[in-house]
Design a protein around this motif. Structure first.
Motif, PDB file in Angstrom:
ATOM      1  N   UNK A  15    -119.067  38.578  48.383  1.00 54.74           N
ATOM      2  CA  UNK A  15    -119.008  37.154  48.049  1.00 54.74           C
ATOM      3  C   UNK A  15    -117.559  36.722  47.882  1.00 54.74           C
ATOM      4  N   UNK A  16    -117.231  35.591  48.500  1.00 59.45           N
ATOM      5  CA  UNK A  16    -115.886  35.052  48.403  1.00 59.45           C
ATOM      6  C   UNK A  16    -114.947  35.496  49.508  1.00 59.45           C
ATOM      7  N   UNK A  17    -115.334  36.493  50.279  1.00 58.55           N
ATOM      8  CA  UNK A  17    -114.487  36.941  51.374  1.00 58.55           C
ATOM      9  C   UNK A  17    -114.482  35.923  52.500  1.00 58.55           C
ATOM     10  N   UNK A  18    -113.423  35.903  53.276  1.00 60.78           N
ATOM     11  CA  UNK A  18    -113.360  35.099  54.489  1.00 60.78           C
ATOM     12  C   UNK A  18    -113.868  35.980  55.617  1.00 60.78           C
ATOM     13  N   UNK A  19    -114.802  35.445  56.386  1.00 62.50           N
ATOM     14  CA  UNK A  19    -115.464  36.244  57.414  1.00 62.50           C
ATOM     15  C   UNK A  19    -115.289  35.578  58.777  1.00 62.50           C
ATOM     16  N   UNK A  20    -114.955  36.388  59.752  1.00 64.99           N
ATOM     17  CA  UNK A  20    -114.809  35.903  61.124  1.00 64.99           C
ATOM     18  C   UNK A  20    -115.867  36.585  62.003  1.00 64.99           C
TER      19      UNK A  20
END
Lengths: 111, 112
Positions: A15-20
């Motif tokens: 949760x809260x991570x930036x995901x590509x």
């Protein structure tokens, strides 16, 4: 054969991570799409793009953004992943007035 | 709001039987697509229906489109186990091969 390649089949993020999520097509298609698929809800369109640097919101764009810097590549970005974004993500591409071809999908789990 | 409704959502069939899946949609469109999805796999295009009265057939599957009734059907003839999958219809709302609105899918299970 048309090929739509998604960079990952499975992803686990916090949760809260930036995901590509990356998607590449090799057929010079103008249009590219991102959907998410959830049980009982079918496929829902997040964003689509009909040209380089162009994007249009789909039904559920909130919490997502996209990038299309090159014709063959369409990226979906989760700026700050949340648990309700756990889902199967499908990328597709099509030429004008033609059928959409889908990638194999990325199953994303946000913990 | 555009709606695409499939029924039934779940279908359990015996081998050799016939059945029809229905796809109703709420806006004007003369482009409709049927896709198949096997468990854990992506979507595979089955049929593209581009005009009123269009009928396409592939093996034991036949799809038709009635744009006036805003209805498409996917008819299964003499079902076999290999047809077990989830079937989606999708409506092209911009008439330009761009954004599709999908039904929720019909999960078909064929048993002997």
């Amino acid at each position: 054969d048309v090929k739509v390649t998604q960079s990952s089949r499975y992803l686990v993020k916090r949760t809260g991570e930036k995901v590509f999520l990356e998607c590449v097509q090799d057929m010079d298609h103008e249009n590219m799409f991102w959907y998410r698929q959830d049980p009982g809800l079918g496929l829902r369109l997040i964003y689509f793009s009909y040209d380089v640097k162009m994007k249009e919101k789909g039904d559920i764009p909130e919490g997502y953004s996209v990038s299309r810097e090159k014709k063959e590549r369409f990226s979906l970005i989760l700026e700050s992943a949340s648990t309700n974004q756990t889902s199967m993500y499908l990328c597709a591409s099509s030429s004008i007035k033609n059928i959409q071809y889908f990638g194999a999908g990325t199953r994303l789990s946000v913990l | 709001e555009l709606k695409v409704e499939q029924n039934p959502l779940f279908l359990s069939m015996q081998e050799g039987k016939n059945y029809t899946i229905y796809c109703n949609y709420s806006t004007t469109s003369d482009r409709l697509y049927w896709y198949r999805q096997d468990p854990g796999k992506s979507l595979e295009s089955l049929f593209v229906l581009l005009s009123n009265g269009a009928v396409k057939q592939e093996g034991r599957l036949m799809a038709s489109l009635d744009t006036k009734a805003r209805l498409s059907t996917l008819h299964i003839t003499a079902a076999v186990h290999d047809l077990s999958a989830t079937y989606f219809c999708a409506v092209d709302i911009y008439q330009a091969g761009t954004a599709l609105i999908f039904g929720k899918g019909t999960t078909l299970s064929v048993s002997s």
